[in-house]
Scaffold this motif. Structure first.
Motif, short mmCIF file in Angstrom:
data_model
loop_
_atom_site.label_atom_id
_atom_site.label_comp_id
_atom_site.label_asym_id
_atom_site.label_seq_id
_atom_site.Cartn_x
_atom_site.Cartn_y
_atom_site.Cartn_z
N ILE A 176 1.03 9.80 11.07
CA ILE A 176 1.34 8.37 11.25
C ILE A 176 2.79 8.19 11.68
O ILE A 176 3.72 8.72 11.05
CB ILE A 176 1.07 7.58 9.95
CG1 ILE A 176 -0.40 7.71 9.56
CG2 ILE A 176 1.46 6.12 10.13
CD1 ILE A 176 -1.37 7.18 10.60
N ASN A 213 3.14 2.48 12.37
CA ASN A 213 2.10 2.61 11.34
C ASN A 213 0.75 3.00 11.94
O ASN A 213 -0.30 2.66 11.40
CB ASN A 213 1.97 1.32 10.52
CG ASN A 213 1.38 1.60 9.13
OD1 ASN A 213 1.60 2.65 8.55
ND2 ASN A 213 0.63 0.64 8.61
N LYS A 214 0.81 3.69 13.08
CA LYS A 214 -0.39 4.18 13.76
C LYS A 214 -0.19 5.67 14.06
O LYS A 214 0.93 6.16 14.05
CB LYS A 214 -0.63 3.41 15.06
CG LYS A 214 -0.91 1.93 14.87
CD LYS A 214 -1.09 1.25 16.22
CE LYS A 214 -1.35 -0.25 16.05
NZ LYS A 214 -1.52 -0.92 17.36
#
Length: 371
Positions: free
Chosen positions: A198, A203-204
């Motif tokens: 991540i 936040n990906k």
């Protein structure tokens, strides 16, 4: 333990033949769940063994690092492991990213691409014990699609480790004598810093925003593990294929950190043909519409068709022309004559399709691109 299930006839004053316990997180529901902390289970079982009230026990679990922890407490013959919990019930846990044994590298690492990383995880496993002099360490490097599980049962695939025949007690790499460290390379998908990690800024998953890495970067990252274990000099570094390339890089970068170097079936650089075949594999993945410019994890997709073709192409390179001919020739696959269609008439076709299909279940497509 604070909450455990015991049979109604359990008597702590009597000797019992067998105890079954779970290594780590909850495995069963209801009254069969072990809710105590791991140290509590360790302490309790140790007490039963030491007081001669228990002959043996079985640890049900899926984490290889747990094997080392238990072996530190008890004689090897006192316990057994069941890696696949489906033997005992319908619940089959999966190993998630938080359950890998990891070391967080807080130092900064300058990559060859020019980018800098820090506070990144290196997933690893150890086998054997480090002696007082800390001079019996062996660092083994894995091949392109390998991982940190060379020995025992791989908790992801439930298959034997990739070096089971060479690593273990009384084997060529003897874990009765040596302390063996095996790490997942950065860029990998088994817990180390990689494209599926991540990105804190979004936040990906990093996906195709992950920095391009080299063999040099992989080796420099794993070198931090020696600092973690306070090992100044290894007995040996060993690896085959891409692992062998890492061995060569390690002794080039750190000529005084290993007494012995064993590179196996490798080269110091790729030929034009190697580069071409690697590009073929990458293009197969990126041509799959599910790849989505590397963002497939965000959308719950997987470029499995492209990854399977990439793996098939790679398997052609693992044997020479002579080796392929000797192993497969023009033998037909479970048929007496050609079917004149697009099914796998020949054994070599069936072999490649099988290798591609099973690979996509255990490997991340972006990791394949980067490694």
């Amino acid at each position: 333990p604070k909450s455990i299930w015991l049979p109604p006839n359990f008597d702590p004053k009597k000797k019992h033949d067998l105890l079954i316990m779970h290594d780590g997180q909850n495995l069963f529901d209801g009254t069969k769940t072990w809710n105590g902390q791991e140290w509590e289970l360790d302490e309790w079982a140790s007490k039963l063994i030491s007081e001669n009230k228990l002959s043996s026990f079985i640890i049900v679990g899926i984490h290889n690092s747990g094997k080392k922890r238990w072996s530190d407490y008890f004689p090897e013959k006192a316990y057994s492991f069941i890696a696949d919990s489906s033997y005992l019930g319908d619940v089959k846990p999966e190993l998630n990213a938080d359950q890998y044994l990891k070391y967080i590298v807080k130092d900064k690492l300058k990559l060859d691409c020019g980018k800098e990383i820090s506070n990144f995880p290196i997933a690893y496993e150890t086998f054997g014990k480090l002696n007082e002099g800390k001079n019996n360490g062996i660092l083994i490097f894995h091949a392109l699609t390998g991982d940190q599980f060379p020995y025992g049962i791989n908790p992801i695939t439930n298959k034997e480790g990739w070096w089971n025949y060479a690593l273990g007690p009384n084997k060529a790499i003897d874990t009765n004598k040596f302390f063996v460290i095996s790490a997942n390379v950065i860029g990998g998908c088994m817990g180390s810093f990689g494209p599926s990690s991540i990105d804190p800024s979004t936040n990906k998953p990093y996906g195709s925003n992950f920095p391009v890495i080299t063999i040099n970067d992989m080796v420099n990252a794993q070198n931090f593990l020696l600092d973690h274990f306070k090992i100044k000099k290894l007995f040996a570094v060993i690896g085959g294929s891409m692992g062998g390339m890492q061995v060569l890089q390690f002794v080039s970068n750190f000529p005084n950190k290993a007494d012995v170097a064993i590179p196996i079936a490798c080269t110091a650089s790729h030929s034009a043909q190697n580069i071409a075949l690697n590009e073929l594999g990458r293009q197969a993945i990126m041509a799959d519409k599910e790849w989505d410019k590397g963002k497939y994890l965000e959308n719950g997709k997987s470029p499995s068709k492209g990854l399977a073709v990439a793996r098939m192409a790679a398997h052609i390179t693992y044997l020479s022309k002579k080796g392929l001919q000797e192993k497969f020739g023009r033998k037909l696959q479970e048929r007496d004559a050609l079917k004149f269609g697009f099914d796998a008439d020949f054994q070599i076709e069936s072999y490649l399709r099988y290798q591609g299909s099973v690979f996509v279940d255990r490997f991340d497509a972006n990791s394949y691109l980067y490694i």
